[in-house]
Design an enzyme around this catalytic site. Structure first.
Site, PDB file in Angstrom:
ATOM      1  N   GLU A 179       0.821  -1.223   0.000  1.00  0.00           N
ATOM      2  CA  GLU A 179       0.000   0.000   0.000  1.00  0.00           C
ATOM      3  C   GLU A 179       0.850   1.266   0.000  1.00  0.00           C
ATOM      4  OE1 GLU A 179      -2.826  -0.469   3.232  1.00  0.00           O
ATOM      5  OE2 GLU A 179      -4.225  -1.460   1.886  1.00  0.00           O
ATOM      6  N   GLU A 377      -5.824  -8.158  -1.131  1.00  0.00           N
ATOM      7  CA  GLU A 377      -6.552  -7.921   0.119  1.00  0.00           C
ATOM      8  C   GLU A 377      -7.959  -7.467  -0.220  1.00  0.00           C
ATOM      9  OE1 GLU A 377      -4.890  -5.343   3.161  1.00  0.00           O
ATOM     10  OE2 GLU A 377      -2.853  -5.965   2.606  1.00  0.00           O
TER      11      GLU A 377
HETATM   12  C1  BG6 Z   1      -4.431  -2.763   4.771  1.00  0.00           C
HETATM   13  C2  BG6 Z   1      -3.161  -3.388   5.241  1.00  0.00           C
HETATM   14  O1  BG6 Z   1      -4.321  -1.401   5.038  1.00  0.00           O
HETATM   15  O2  BG6 Z   1      -5.624  -3.052   5.370  1.00  0.00           O
HETATM   16  C3  BG6 Z   1      -3.334  -4.469   6.278  1.00  0.00           C
HETATM   17  O3  BG6 Z   1      -2.352  -3.821   4.197  1.00  0.00           O
HETATM   18  C4  BG6 Z   1      -4.481  -4.105   7.201  1.00  0.00           C
HETATM   19  O4  BG6 Z   1      -2.112  -4.641   6.931  1.00  0.00           O
HETATM   20  C5  BG6 Z   1      -5.751  -4.041   6.373  1.00  0.00           C
HETATM   21  O5  BG6 Z   1      -4.647  -4.986   8.271  1.00  0.00           O
HETATM   22  C6  BG6 Z   1      -6.987  -3.725   7.165  1.00  0.00           C
HETATM   23  O6  BG6 Z   1      -6.798  -2.564   7.907  1.00  0.00           O
HETATM   24  P1  BG6 Z   1      -6.960  -2.531   9.477  1.00  0.00           P
HETATM   25  O7  BG6 Z   1      -6.373  -1.258   9.857  1.00  0.00           O
HETATM   26  O8  BG6 Z   1      -8.405  -2.623   9.727  1.00  0.00           O
HETATM   27  O9  BG6 Z   1      -6.191  -3.694  10.004  1.00  0.00           O
END
Ligand code: BG6
Length: 478
Positions: A179, A377
């Protein structure tokens, strides 16, 4: 039961995590201190505080993670039971180079990932590996100022080289910086620290510092791509972009223009990764702002030569923006330019839920960058309740189903070249933004609370069984 499209043969269904959010064992096997190891727990709207070093009287959730360092064999067995074809994780930089600037890598750390990747291989699971996922060695921040420094660029390249040379036979898919474009939110200290290792002085211009640090990362990434191809031309090295489409709030021409400006600001990182050059508008923006971003001839050659093989991306939500009369240049500033979108619901943590935005984002990136895409993701952070020993997470299934449907339309109807789909997260993890455990993303439940208490037992959620049949039907049974 919803009927989706079948994905092409060889489509990589799997799941994702990151080392610092799961491994724990923060001092085991010679591991050094990473930036995640000095981040205390926060909560929704409560930022995580960052210490200069781990303090004995404080607790740091990433120190324990979900103890994946010790449980990975059993966890990967469960992933295999779900039918995973691939598994995305990261290599904790501090296991390989504890301080980041040692002459030689730490053999125990290398051995850990030998074993982890061998376990994946044993189950026919393709590892998808991110090199830098919010876990820079803390020493590189305190001694060199993070990616302000060419020494840190060199340290990253050395780390990348050691990893490529050690694992090229088992790991074919790599990503450089997780990211990288989250730094567009430079008012929030976390993206600057997590991506670039920047801790700002009060007098410093945060936006200028961000552009300079991101430049060194983009150069380091491009050099890593070239290096990987020298070591093994079949290696696939991708970018990792947080795709959060920004829509105009209305059809007012100024709102539409504002959204266009927002998109180019938030995604120029992808332009550089994929096209090997900076867009003209950005250089003019720097001039207008009086920024002096040091870009050498050699950097420009490196960027041209090291364009990525694919674009990995995360997708969770979309945003909206509108024109403001006191902003005649349509400058995007995440803190003040984003407005609520009344047409989409929100999660308990306020993240807007918009499956169509996934297809929109995929089309936007494919048309601009002309690279294969990889959804690395996508997921739903929610409170889970155990009822009679089970977790009925219909909300998560609904979220994932709606997104998979849009993904499938993007592939089958729009013809987008998509390598795979790894929802976030394969198993419950420590949240990156809040440090919470209760913001659960996993298809597998981990019996552990925010303080790290609990049996650590793994439980299959309803979403586990749902995803199992999605993979078994190659995306047709949703
Ligand atoms: C992304 C990241 O920002 O989103 C992850 O690559 C992260 O590491 C995921 O866990 C979800 O965000 P959060 O802050 O809810 O864990």
């Amino acid at each position: 039961m919803t009927k989706g499209y079948q994905m092409p043969t060889g489509f990589l269904w799997g799941g994702a995590v990151a080392a610092h959010q799961v491994e724990g064992a923060w001092q085991a096997g010679g591991k050094g201190v990473s930036i995640a190891d000095v981040m205390r727990a926060g909560a929704k709207d409560v930022p995580r505080l960052v210490d200069d070093q781990p303090l004995a009287e404080q607790v740091y959730p990433n120190h324990w993670g979900i103890d994946f360092y010790h449980t990975y064999r059993d966890d990967i067995k469960l992933f295999a039971e779900m039918g995973f074809k691939c598994f995305r994780t990261s290599i904790a930089w501090t296991r390989i180079f504890p301080n980041g600037d040692e002459a030689l890598p730490n053999q125990e750390g290398l051995q850990f990932y030998d074993d982890l990747f061998a376990t994946c291989q044993q189950y026919g699971i393709e590892p998808i590996v991110t090199l830098s996922h919010f876990e820079l060695p803390l020493h590189l921040v305190t001694a060199y100022g993070g990616f302000r420094s060419r020494e840190v660029e060199a340290a990253f390249l050395k780390f990348a080289q050691v990893c490529f040379e050690r694992y090229y036979e088992t790991v074919k898919y790599w990503m450089t910086f997780n990211e990288i474009n989250n730094q567009a939110m430079w008012r929030d200290p976390h993206p600057l620290l997590q991506n670039s290792g920047l801790l700002l002085a009060d007098t410093e211009n945060a936006e200028e510092a961000m552009f300079q640090a991101a430049h060194l990362e983009l150069v380091a990434s491009a050099k890593a791509v070239s290096l990987a191809h020298l070591i093994d031309p079949t290696l696939q090295v991708g970018a990792m972009i947080a795709m959060t489409p920004i829509y105009p709030l209305s059809a007012k021409p100024q709102d539409v223009m504002m959204a266009e400006r927002a998109m180019r600001y938030r995604y120029y990182y992808g332009d550089v990764h994929a096209l090997g050059t900076y867009p003209a508008w950005l250089r003019r923006y720097w001039t207008r702002k009086g920024y002096d971003i040091a870009i050498t001839e050699a950097d420009q050659v490196a960027l041209q030569n090291g364009t990525v093989d694919y674009v990995g991306f995360s997708y969770y939500n979309s945003l909206a923006t509108e024109y403001q009369a006191d902003n005649p240049h349509y400058d995007y500033d995440e803190a003040r330019s984003v407005v609520p979108n009344p047409y989409v619901p929100r999660s308990d943590w306020g993240w807007q839920i918009d499956p169509v935005g996934l297809r929109y984002g995929m089309n936007w990136m494919a048309a601009r960058w002309h690279k294969p895409l990889f959804i690395v993701e996508n997921g739903y952070g929610a409170y889970d309740q155990i009822e009679d020993g089970q977790i009925h997470d219909d909300y998560r299934i609904n979220y994932l189903r709606d997104h998979v449907l849009e993904m499938e339309k993007a592939v089958v109807e729009d013809g987008i070249d998509l390598l795979g789909y790894t929802p976030w997260s394969a198993i419950d993890i420590i949240s990156a933004s809040t440090g919470e455990m209760k913001k659960r993303y996993g298809l597998i439940y981990v019996d552990q609370d925010d303080e790290g208490h609990g049996s650590g037992r793994r439980l299959k959620k309803d979403s586990f069984t749902w995803y199992q049949q999605v993979i078994a039907s190659n995306g047709e049974t949703l």
